[in-house]
Scaffold this active site. Structure first.
Site, mmCIF file in Angstrom:
data_model
loop_
_atom_site.group_PDB
_atom_site.id
_atom_site.type_symbol
_atom_site.label_atom_id
_atom_site.label_comp_id
_atom_site.label_asym_id
_atom_site.label_seq_id
_atom_site.Cartn_x
_atom_site.Cartn_y
_atom_site.Cartn_z
ATOM 1 C CB CYS A 122 -0.972 0.051 0.894
ATOM 2 S SG CYS A 122 -0.321 -0.166 2.890
ATOM 3 C CE LYS A 195 -3.112 -3.513 8.656
ATOM 4 N NZ LYS A 195 -1.974 -3.167 7.491
ATOM 5 C CE LYS A 248 -1.861 -2.419 12.191
ATOM 6 N NZ LYS A 248 -0.900 -1.812 11.339
HETATM 7 C C1 PBG Z 1 0.082 -0.810 6.112
HETATM 8 C C2 PBG Z 1 0.568 -0.887 7.289
HETATM 9 C C3 PBG Z 1 -0.658 -0.133 8.052
HETATM 10 C C4 PBG Z 1 -0.466 -0.221 9.135
HETATM 11 C C5 PBG Z 1 0.711 -1.251 9.312
HETATM 12 N N1 PBG Z 1 0.603 -1.091 8.648
HETATM 13 C C6 PBG Z 1 -1.751 0.545 7.586
HETATM 14 C C7 PBG Z 1 -2.938 0.459 6.751
HETATM 15 O O1 PBG Z 1 -3.584 -1.279 7.056
HETATM 16 O O2 PBG Z 1 -3.648 0.815 6.139
HETATM 17 C C8 PBG Z 1 -0.675 1.126 10.533
HETATM 18 C C9 PBG Z 1 -0.540 0.878 11.883
HETATM 19 C C10 PBG Z 1 -0.544 2.486 12.151
HETATM 20 O O3 PBG Z 1 -1.436 2.769 12.225
HETATM 21 O O4 PBG Z 1 0.471 1.984 13.197
HETATM 22 N N2 PBG Z 1 -0.663 -2.435 5.464
#
Ligand code: PBG
Length: 325
Positions: A122, A195, A248
């Site tokens: 991303c 996640k 997460k």
């Molecule tokens: C990428 C990723 C994200 C985060 C960690 N890896 C953002 C998302 O999934 O949009 C978020 C970490 C944070 O908010 O501290 N995929």
């Protein structure tokens, strides 16, 4: 035994006795500190929505990583912001990509610090999604190959551990296979196993410039309402070869952390994400709460819930606070 013979307050009389009966304690060893690395040199861009956090060029990163190591924190997690983005996220798996350069420099210049790299598309795709787009949809299977290539390029650059955060089905297996085929049997995988599609990633998307340009992440990240599904996701990642599992975000999902810690025996990480950090920073700036105390309370709650490892932007501050105590 009940009141008045039994009085729970007896064991709260003074810090010494409280220390003796304390069930949960934090240490520097619990933490992983995340970094955002950008091209250039001498770059130290403050991230507006994350006070105290910066986008750093590799030379600056080396300095700050040394500070993290000197605090006794065992590991850092690297996110890259590339020079340019494209449809296929080629910066993610470029040999001279930003994370690859950073890993290489860190391995040369900072000893005894684990370098963990985020594996995702991303930050590198022009559309901001975590995978390749085909017919307006994120194409799972076509993405796996690119994720595996990304992980391999990180290992080749010297990363000690890779952390896939994309939530494609089958990515942990694909990454494990590619690493092993290329002789990287000792590189471990910390899988963002459960996640969730969370609003608490807001500030991160500023920091990493990774907001999706259309749609949302609900077709790959998990529905916040689900907990059984999280157990299923975690067991799949374990079967595919994860060494460390992760939940997460952390705070709105403490029940999921608790459940995962009971059901699985792998080390469990929790990601105290950007929004969880910034909420406390913002409220503290306004004088609405005591930021340091709120930080320690939140980190303790994550550990108490069952996390063995906490990924947090508070890591440095928390260790400094622990050293003072
Ligand atoms: C990428 C990723 C994200 C985060 C960690 N890896 C953002 C998302 O999934 O949009 C978020 C970490 C944070 O908010 O501290 N995929």
């Amino acid at each position: 035994m009940f009141f008045p013979k039994y009085r729970p307050r007896r064991l709260r009389r003074g810090e010494i006795v409280r220390r003796m009966v304390r069930e949960t304690s934090l240490s520097a060893n619990d933490f992983i500190y995340p970094f955002f690395v950008v091209p250039g040199s001498g770059v130290r861009n403050p991230i507006g929505s994350m006070p105290g956090v910066f986008q750093l060029s590799v030379d600056e990163l080396v300095k700050d990583a040394a500070e993290v190591k000197d605090l006794g924190i065992p590991a850092i997690l690297l996110f890259g912001i590339p020079e340019a983005k494209d449809e296929v996220g080629s910066g993610a798996y470029a040999q001279d990509g930003i994370v690859q350069q950073a890993a290489q420099e860190l391995k040369e210049k900072v000893n005894d610090l684990l370098v963990v790299t985020d594996v995702c598309m991303c930050e590198y795709t022009s559309h901001g999604h975590c995978g390749l787009i085909k017919d307006g949809d994120v194409d799972n299977d076509a993405t796996l190959d690119l994720l595996a290539r990304t992980a391999l390029s990180h290992a080749e650059a010297g990363a000690d551990m890779v952390a896939p955060s994309d939530m494609m089905d089958g990515r942990v297996g694909a990454i494990r296979e590619t690493l092993d085929e290329n002789g990287f049997t000792n590189i471990s995988i910390m899988a963002y196993a459960a996640k969730y599609a969370s609003s608490f990633y807001g500030p991160f998307r500023d920091a990493a410039d990774s907001a999706p340009q259309f749609g949302d992440r609900y077709s790959y990240q998990m529905d916040p309402a689900n907990s059984k599904e999280a157990m299923r996701e975690i067991s799949l990642d374990i079967e595919e070869g994860a060494d460390i599992i992760m939940v997460k975000p952390a705070l709105a999902y403490l029940d999921v952390i608790r459940r995962a810690s009971r059901e699985f025996d792998l080390p469990l990480a929790a990601y105290n994400v950007s929004g969880e950090y910034s909420m406390i920073k913002a409220a503290a700036e306004k004088g609405w709460l005591d930021g340091e105390r709120a930080m320690m309370e939140v980190l303790t709650s994550i550990k108490r819930a069952g996390a063995d490892i906490i990924i947090t932007y508070f890591a440095k501050e928390a260790v400094k606070k622990l050293e003072k105590a």
